[in-house]
Motif scaffolding. Structure first.
Motif, PDB file in Angstrom:
ATOM      1  N   THR A 260       0.861  -1.177   0.000  1.00 41.38           N
ATOM      2  CA  THR A 260       0.000   0.000   0.000  1.00 41.38           C
ATOM      3  C   THR A 260       0.897   1.227   0.000  1.00 41.38           C
ATOM      4  OG1 THR A 260      -0.172   0.214   2.400  1.00 41.38           O
ATOM      5  CG2 THR A 260      -1.747  -1.219   1.323  1.00 41.38           C
ATOM      6  N   VAL A 261       0.528   2.222  -0.808  1.00 40.53           N
ATOM      7  CA  VAL A 261       1.300   3.448  -0.920  1.00 40.53           C
ATOM      8  C   VAL A 261       0.359   4.631  -0.796  1.00 40.53           C
ATOM      9  CG1 VAL A 261       2.837   4.811  -2.394  1.00 40.53           C
ATOM     10  CG2 VAL A 261       2.943   2.314  -2.480  1.00 40.53           C
ATOM     11  N   SER A 262       0.694   5.578   0.089  1.00 43.30           N
ATOM     12  CA  SER A 262      -0.111   6.790   0.217  1.00 43.30           C
ATOM     13  C   SER A 262       0.749   7.902   0.794  1.00 43.30           C
ATOM     14  CB  SER A 262      -1.334   6.552   1.109  1.00 43.30           C
ATOM     15  OG  SER A 262      -0.938   6.253   2.421  1.00 43.30           O
ATOM     16  N   PHE A 263       0.380   9.132   0.477  1.00 42.54           N
ATOM     17  CA  PHE A 263       1.079  10.288   1.028  1.00 42.54           C
ATOM     18  C   PHE A 263       0.675  10.467   2.487  1.00 42.54           C
ATOM     19  CE2 PHE A 263       1.490  14.936   1.654  1.00 42.54           C
ATOM     20  CZ  PHE A 263       2.851  15.016   1.474  1.00 42.54           C
ATOM     21  N   VAL A 264      -0.623  10.527   2.712  1.00 40.85           N
ATOM     22  CA  VAL A 264      -1.182  10.634   4.061  1.00 40.85           C
ATOM     23  C   VAL A 264      -2.282   9.591   4.181  1.00 40.85           C
ATOM     24  CG1 VAL A 264      -2.419  12.092   5.697  1.00 40.85           C
ATOM     25  CG2 VAL A 264      -0.681  13.101   4.205  1.00 40.85           C
ATOM     26  N   GLY A 265      -2.193   8.768   5.180  1.00 40.02           N
ATOM     27  CA  GLY A 265      -3.224   7.752   5.390  1.00 40.02           C
ATOM     28  C   GLY A 265      -2.604   6.397   5.640  1.00 40.02           C
ATOM     29  N   GLY A 266      -3.291   5.616   6.421  1.00 38.32           N
ATOM     30  CA  GLY A 266      -2.792   4.305   6.777  1.00 38.32           C
ATOM     31  C   GLY A 266      -3.393   3.218   5.917  1.00 38.32           C
TER      32      GLY A 266
ATOM     33  N   LYS B 150       3.933  -1.228   3.704  1.00 36.39           N
ATOM     34  CA  LYS B 150       3.185   0.026   3.782  1.00 36.39           C
ATOM     35  C   LYS B 150       4.165   1.169   3.631  1.00 36.39           C
ATOM     36  CE  LYS B 150       2.834   2.572   6.903  1.00 36.39           C
ATOM     37  NZ  LYS B 150       3.430   3.894   7.213  1.00 36.39           N
TER      38      LYS B 150
ATOM     39  N   SER C 171       4.167   5.315   3.456  1.00 33.03           N
ATOM     40  CA  SER C 171       3.424   6.572   3.576  1.00 33.03           C
ATOM     41  C   SER C 171       4.200   7.518   4.464  1.00 33.03           C
ATOM     42  CB  SER C 171       2.019   6.349   4.142  1.00 33.03           C
ATOM     43  OG  SER C 171       2.080   5.959   5.488  1.00 33.03           O
TER      44      SER C 171
ATOM     45  N   GLY D  12       0.751   7.747   8.633  1.00 38.34           N
ATOM     46  CA  GLY D  12      -0.282   6.708   8.647  1.00 38.34           C
ATOM     47  C   GLY D  12       0.289   5.370   9.029  1.00 38.34           C
TER      48      GLY D  12
ATOM     49  N   ARG E 271       9.869   3.844  11.203  1.00 34.58           N
ATOM     50  CA  ARG E 271       8.722   4.720  11.407  1.00 34.58           C
ATOM     51  C   ARG E 271       8.754   5.208  12.841  1.00 34.58           C
ATOM     52  NH1 ARG E 271       8.830   0.105  12.285  1.00 34.58           N
ATOM     53  NH2 ARG E 271       7.713  -0.999  13.890  1.00 34.58           N
TER      54      ARG E 271
ATOM     55  N   GLY F 219       7.759   4.930   6.906  1.00 36.62           N
ATOM     56  CA  GLY F 219       7.115   6.237   6.941  1.00 36.62           C
ATOM     57  C   GLY F 219       7.630   7.067   8.096  1.00 36.62           C
TER      58      GLY F 219
END
Length: 93
Positions: free
Chosen positions: A11-17, A37, A39, A42, A60, A83
């Motif tokens: 899973t890849v996101s700028f903001v969010g888990g 993960k 990000s 998140g 993290r 992250g």
């Protein structure tokens, strides 16, 4: 909620888990499914069966909430959490 298989999950996101549910999958002997993960902000909420051990790796700022497997001898899932902020929470059910 992402319902996953025994194959690697990323899973890849700028903001969010990430919410990943592995409770219903059959993990073959010797397999070690991997959840990755990525990000900035998140964490990971991971659902596994009661007999599954979880190994957490990565960098993290955030802890790991995991009481460990309630039944010995089960398979292992690896979580790579990368992250700035965000922990890993494991729930069993």
């Amino acid at each position: 909620m992402l319902r996953a298989s025994a194959r690697p999950v990323t899973t890849v996101s700028f903001v969010g888990g990430a919410d990943v549910d592995l409770t219903g999958i059959d993990i073959p002997d010797g397999a070690e499914p991997r959840v990755t993960k990525l990000s900035l902000i998140g964490g990971v909420s991971l659902g596994v069966r009661p007999d599954v051990a979880v190994k957490v790796h990565g960098i993290r700022l955030g802890g790991v909430e995991d009481d460990g497997p309630s039944e010995p001898g089960g398979p292992t899932v690896r979580v790579d959490a990368w992250g700035l902020l965000g922990g890993v929470t494991v729930t069993r059910g």
